[in-house]
Design an enzyme around this catalytic site. Structure first.
Site, PDB file in Angstrom:
ATOM      1  N   GLU A 167       0.637  -1.020  -0.411  1.00 49.12           N
ATOM      2  CA  GLU A 167      -0.299   0.103  -0.193  1.00 49.12           C
ATOM      3  C   GLU A 167       0.301   0.872   0.448  1.00 49.12           C
ATOM      4  OE1 GLU A 167      -3.773  -2.405   2.003  1.00 49.12           O
ATOM      5  OE2 GLU A 167      -3.194  -0.743   3.567  1.00 49.12           O
ATOM      6  N   GLU A 358      -5.415  -8.658   0.480  1.00 47.18           N
ATOM      7  CA  GLU A 358      -6.221  -7.890   2.159  1.00 47.18           C
ATOM      8  C   GLU A 358      -8.004  -8.388   1.522  1.00 47.18           C
ATOM      9  OE1 GLU A 358      -4.669  -5.254   4.428  1.00 47.18           O
ATOM     10  OE2 GLU A 358      -2.579  -6.077   3.727  1.00 47.18           O
TER      11      GLU A 358
END
Length: 463
Positions: A167, A358
């Site tokens: 991320e 995720e």
């Protein structure tokens, strides 16, 4: 009547964690200080005043935690290596004890038939590097390449799946523009430069992975958030376009197309975040490095962005549902967004493989008097999102696996221990792990490679 949705043969079922959120043992095994250690020590940074010095004590309890994985029946485990545990000063001396820890973990996973998916950077930059400029400095690109070499040289003969960064949007925006994450800066100009340096370091690290881990797959994990206009108004459509450029395309376009999106760059010029559409921090060879061919793209998905242009003419994100329908993080449950996102990424970027690296939700999850943790909202969340993922596979998306976030409750960054994402509840006083109802449910799905979808006549809000 319920439907059964099957996933392809060989589909990977896994769970995910990160080093800083579960390991603890900050002052053990030669580990150096990280930016999150320093950030958490600053009053007011963490909502409950906590830190991750102990967290889930995974550093000492990892063998027991692998037993949790075995019981779940998953075929893969995504975890991250703590850079300060391997190179305490960020560069230079390699801490052998740190690599020993991860080598033992990898070997034990493989002995249990569980495939390690290793993330090299999940936000815990050595503080020694931050003191020299952190990701604002191009020197940290070289430091990351050195760190990648140290880890892949030791583990490259066994690890078959490598992730460079987790991320980068969060690292750049939340850490350097909003100040919500470490190192806690509030400078949008700095954030753009940080994002670029992260992407360059990713591309250069891919080359190192390929040299040191022959035949392994290399990828990156992006948190992606599909944007929808709140109304058919053109102004709201432009707000959605702006968000998509700022959040999604700023990372997808250079990785897959070798360039930043023109409209998003112009937006940043207008806002004064960059001086021109050809900013000076982009050096010759940078874009070619960023676009290094990938074996897979990891996607973290939690919710969507519903956008409108406000009365001041600025893009603004709004909520579509009342507060009681949001997760504990304040995020809307919107599984249709995962389906739309997977199709869009496949259409516009054509990654060879996609993993959902995720996906999950935080809810209160109280421990009942009988010792059971009932979490029906999490089960509903997971079921709906897996149904969306399966539909995307049927429609041609090269989805090869799904990693639930998270294996266990943990230190949730700036939220401390106030949010629980795990399918195992952690009693932080005793470090006891308690399987929630969702753990039993996910175990059944992973072992059958099949999902019992919602009943055909079940009515549920999806927008």
């Amino acid at each position: 009547m319920t439907r059964r949705l099957s996933f392809p043969d060989g589909f990977t079922w896994g769970v995910a964690t990160s080093s800083h959120q579960i390991e603890g043992a900050f002052s053990e095994g030669g580990r150096g200080e990280s930016i999150w250690d320093r950030f958490a020590a600053t009053p007011g940074r963490i909502s409950d005043g906590s830190n991750a010095a102990v967290a889930c004590d995974h550093y000492h309890r990892w063998r027991d935690d692998l037993a949790l994985l075995e019981w779940l029946g998953v075929g893969a485990y995504r975890f991250s290596v703590a850079w300060p545990r391997v190179l305490p000063d960020g560069t230079g001396r390699v801490n052998t004890a740190g690599l020993d820890f991860y080598e033992s973990l990898v070997d034990a996973l493989l002995a249990r038939g569980i495939e390690p998916f290793v993330t090299l950077y999940h936000w815990d930059l050595p503080q020694a590097l931050e003191d020299k400029g952190g990701w604002r400095s191009r020197d940290t690109i070289d430091a990351f390449v050195e760190y990648t070499h140290a880890v892949t040289s030791r583990l490259g003969d066994r690890v078959r799946h490598w992730i460079t960064h987790n991320e980068p949007w969060c690292i750049a925006h939340l850490g350097h523009e909003e100040g919500e994450h470490a190192p806690g800066h509030r400078d949008p100009v700095e954030a753009v430069r940080v994002a670029h340096h992260l992407l360059v370091s990713h591309g250069r690290a891919v080359d190192v992975i390929r040299r040191n881990s022959r035949g392994a797959e290399a990828g990156i994990v992006l948190n992606l958030c599909p944007a929808y206009p709140a109304t058919p108004r053109a102004a709201d459509g432009d707000a959605a376009r702006w968000f998509d450029g700022f959040f999604n395309r700023w990372y997808l376009d250079p990785i897959f197309h070798g360039r930043y999106p023109v409209d998003a760059m112009e937006d940043r010029v207008t806002r004064g975040h960059v001086s021109s559409v050809e900013p000076k921090f982009i050096l010759p060879g940078d874009m070619e490095a960023i676009a290094a061919p990938l074996d897979f793209l990891g996607i973290n998905y939690y919710s969507r962005a519903l956008m409108r242009t406000n009365r001041s003419g600025h893009p603004e994100q709004i909520d579509a549902v009342p507060a009681h329908e949001l997760t504990e993080m304040g995020w809307e449950v919107f599984p249709q967004g995962l389906y739309d996102l997977l199709l869009r990424v496949t259409r516009d970027y054509a990654p060879a493989k996609i993993y959902i690296t995720e996906n999950g939700a935080a809810f209160p999850d109280p421990l009942e008097a009988n010792g059971v943790v009932e979490d029906p909202r999490r089960v509903d969340y997971l079921r709906a999102h897996l149904a969306a993922a399966q539909r995307a596979v049927d429609d041609g998306v090269p989805l090869h696996g799904y990693f639930l976030w998270s294996l266990m409750d943990n230190f949730e960054w700036a939220h401390g221990y106030t949010k629980r994402f795990g399918v195992y509840r952690v009693d932080y006083e005793t470090q006891r792990r308690i399987p929630k109802r969702s753990a039993h449910w996910y175990r059944d799905v992973a072992r059958k490679n099949m999902l019992d979808a919602l009943p055909m006549n079940h009515s549920r809000r999806t927008s």
